[in-house]
Design a protein around this motif. Structure first.
Motif, mmCIF file in Angstrom:
data_model
loop_
_atom_site.group_PDB
_atom_site.id
_atom_site.type_symbol
_atom_site.label_atom_id
_atom_site.label_comp_id
_atom_site.label_asym_id
_atom_site.label_seq_id
_atom_site.Cartn_x
_atom_site.Cartn_y
_atom_site.Cartn_z
ATOM 1 N N THR A 67 -43.171 7.962 28.846
ATOM 2 C CA THR A 67 -43.744 9.262 29.166
ATOM 3 C C THR A 67 -44.447 9.205 30.512
ATOM 4 O O THR A 67 -45.379 8.406 30.705
ATOM 5 C CB THR A 67 -44.757 9.700 28.091
ATOM 6 O OG1 THR A 67 -44.097 9.749 26.819
ATOM 7 C CG2 THR A 67 -45.332 11.066 28.417
ATOM 8 N N VAL A 68 -43.994 10.025 31.447
ATOM 9 C CA VAL A 68 -44.611 10.115 32.766
ATOM 10 C C VAL A 68 -45.735 11.137 32.708
ATOM 11 O O VAL A 68 -45.545 12.252 32.215
ATOM 12 C CB VAL A 68 -43.577 10.513 33.836
ATOM 13 C CG1 VAL A 68 -44.247 10.635 35.205
ATOM 14 C CG2 VAL A 68 -42.447 9.495 33.882
ATOM 15 N N LYS A 69 -46.903 10.757 33.192
ATOM 16 C CA LYS A 69 -48.065 11.636 33.143
ATOM 17 C C LYS A 69 -47.844 12.892 33.983
ATOM 18 O O LYS A 69 -47.104 12.875 34.970
ATOM 19 C CB LYS A 69 -49.305 10.882 33.639
ATOM 20 C CG LYS A 69 -49.685 9.682 32.786
ATOM 21 C CD LYS A 69 -50.814 8.890 33.418
ATOM 22 C CE LYS A 69 -52.087 9.708 33.516
ATOM 23 N NZ LYS A 69 -53.213 8.919 34.082
ATOM 24 N N PHE A 81 -41.114 9.166 38.787
ATOM 25 C CA PHE A 81 -42.454 9.544 38.357
ATOM 26 C C PHE A 81 -42.939 10.820 39.062
ATOM 27 O O PHE A 81 -44.102 11.183 38.974
ATOM 28 C CB PHE A 81 -43.430 8.406 38.623
ATOM 29 C CG PHE A 81 -43.011 7.115 37.962
ATOM 30 C CD1 PHE A 81 -43.400 6.817 36.672
ATOM 31 C CD2 PHE A 81 -42.192 6.219 38.630
ATOM 32 C CE1 PHE A 81 -43.001 5.648 36.046
ATOM 33 C CE2 PHE A 81 -41.784 5.032 38.020
ATOM 34 C CZ PHE A 81 -42.179 4.757 36.728
ATOM 35 N N ALA A 285 -47.493 5.956 33.869
ATOM 36 C CA ALA A 285 -46.720 6.326 32.689
ATOM 37 C C ALA A 285 -47.141 5.460 31.508
ATOM 38 O O ALA A 285 -47.878 4.475 31.679
ATOM 39 C CB ALA A 285 -45.220 6.158 32.963
#
Length: 357
Positions: A67-69, A81, A285
């Motif tokens: 999961t990429v912030k 990203f 991430a």
């Protein structure tokens, strides 16, 4: 007040001096490819099966999601990203040497590889659509460039079964501590171990090394326990890993350390740690792995016999940089080619996690 790391002057990946190819590097790389193939043939003679030249021992394979912030600062919004996203991934825990029968009670660097699916962007190989990422449990690599790799593999081939003699030759080198460090690593739970890229990579506009940091309290606590050779069995790391993943979720922070000073953060020589006090790690991430059985025999066989991990098949915006990575480009291909030929197996280009058992 915490420093605003977005205001630092990070090097562009095409800046002068980021990469400097030394003379005779190609000769060294070709020699290393032959050395690694020779080591693979030696293992075949013992096991009647050909394994990869390094990271031959599988401890477990798990599936998860990256999961990429969504709140990254501009300097971290690079490559895959750049936007908030979730990507399916499959990950393999391994031991670094090329012997699949290596006793877990022997301290050695441990590896972690990820294949990430459905990544947008231009790939080096247009037939591949997954991003491959490699990690190792030591922050610096002893095979620090092509010349060093050739010299060290030559010593290991000659004296690998005679440690006193090997150490005599290693102690005559200027990089003695780096070369002997692999035998002194902390031998602990794999899921509790921080993992490093060791080498530098393009990171969109910039250059970075990266690491995975175990982030759950359970994982961090497990780091306190170490392997006891007199008490534990030869496959203790796999036993621990199976017990953990069958009973716990895992989470890792994916962090980046950006290049600012080439004199202090060399790209061509991967045997030096980039000081984290000067050049802080920054999280971009998270990797989440839900509870599951990490030792699926069908998946293990599929990975070892048909899959290949090679960051040179990934995104151009995550291009591997430096001598160790230029070496990997040729050596990984040669290692994989020999393995397929000797095992009578074909390489499968995995485009989706649904192709994996």
């Amino acid at each position: 007040m915490a420093e605003d790391l977005s205001k630092r002057k990070y090097k562009h990946w095409q800046d002068e001096g980021v990469e400097k190819i030394p003379p005779d590097e190609e000769e060294d790389i070709n020699a290393v490819a032959e050395q690694v193939n020779g080591m693979q043939r030696a293992q075949f003679n013992s096991h009647r099966h050909c394994y990869t030249g390094t990271h031959a021992r599988t401890h477990g394979i798990v599936k998860g999601r990256l999961t990429v912030k969504d709140d990254l600062p501009p300097h971290l919004k690079q490559s895959m990203f750049a936007h908030a996203a979730e990507y399916p991934a499959v990950c393999r825990y391994s031991s670094e040497p090329g012997d699949p029968g290596l006793d877990d009670r022997i301290p050695q660097p441990r590896g972690f590889a990820i294949k990430i699916f459905h990544i947008p962007g231009e790939m080096f190989d247009s037939t591949k659509t997954a991003q491959d990422i490699e990690f190792n449990s030591t922050p610096a690599i002893d095979l620090a460039d092509a010349k060093t790799t050739r010299e060290i593999l030559d010593l290991r081939i000659k004296y690998g079964n005679n440690k006193p003699e090997l150490y005599k030759h290693l102690e005559a080198r200027k990089d003695t501590d780096l070369q002997k460090g692999r035998d002194q690593v902390r031998n602990t739970h794999l899921e509790s171990t921080r993992q490093y890229s060791q080498t530098a990579y393009r990171f969109g506009d910039y250059v970075a090394k990266y690491c995975l940091v175990p982030s759950t309290e359970t994982q961090r606590k497990m780091y306190e326990e170490t392997v006891k050779p007199d008490e534990h069995e030869s496959d203790i790391l796999s036993q621990w890993l199976i017990n953990f993943h069958n009973n716990h979720d895992a989470e890792y922070l994916w962090q980046f350390q950006l290049l600012e000073n080439l004199d202090d953060q060399p790209v061509e020589y991967a045997g030096k740690v980039w000081d984290p006090e000067k050049y802080p790690w920054q999280t971009a991430a998270t990797l989440f792995v839900p509870k599951q059985d990490p030792f699926n025999y069908e998946l293990k066989s599929f990975w070892e016999d048909h899959m290949r991990i090679d960051p040179w098949m990934g995104l151009k915006t995550l291009q591997p940089l430096g001598g160790s990575n230029r070496l990997r480009k040729k050596v990984y291909y040669a290692s994989s080619k020999l393995r397929r030929e000797m095992n009578g197996r074909r390489e499968i280009a995995v485009h989706s996690i649904d192709q994996i058992p």
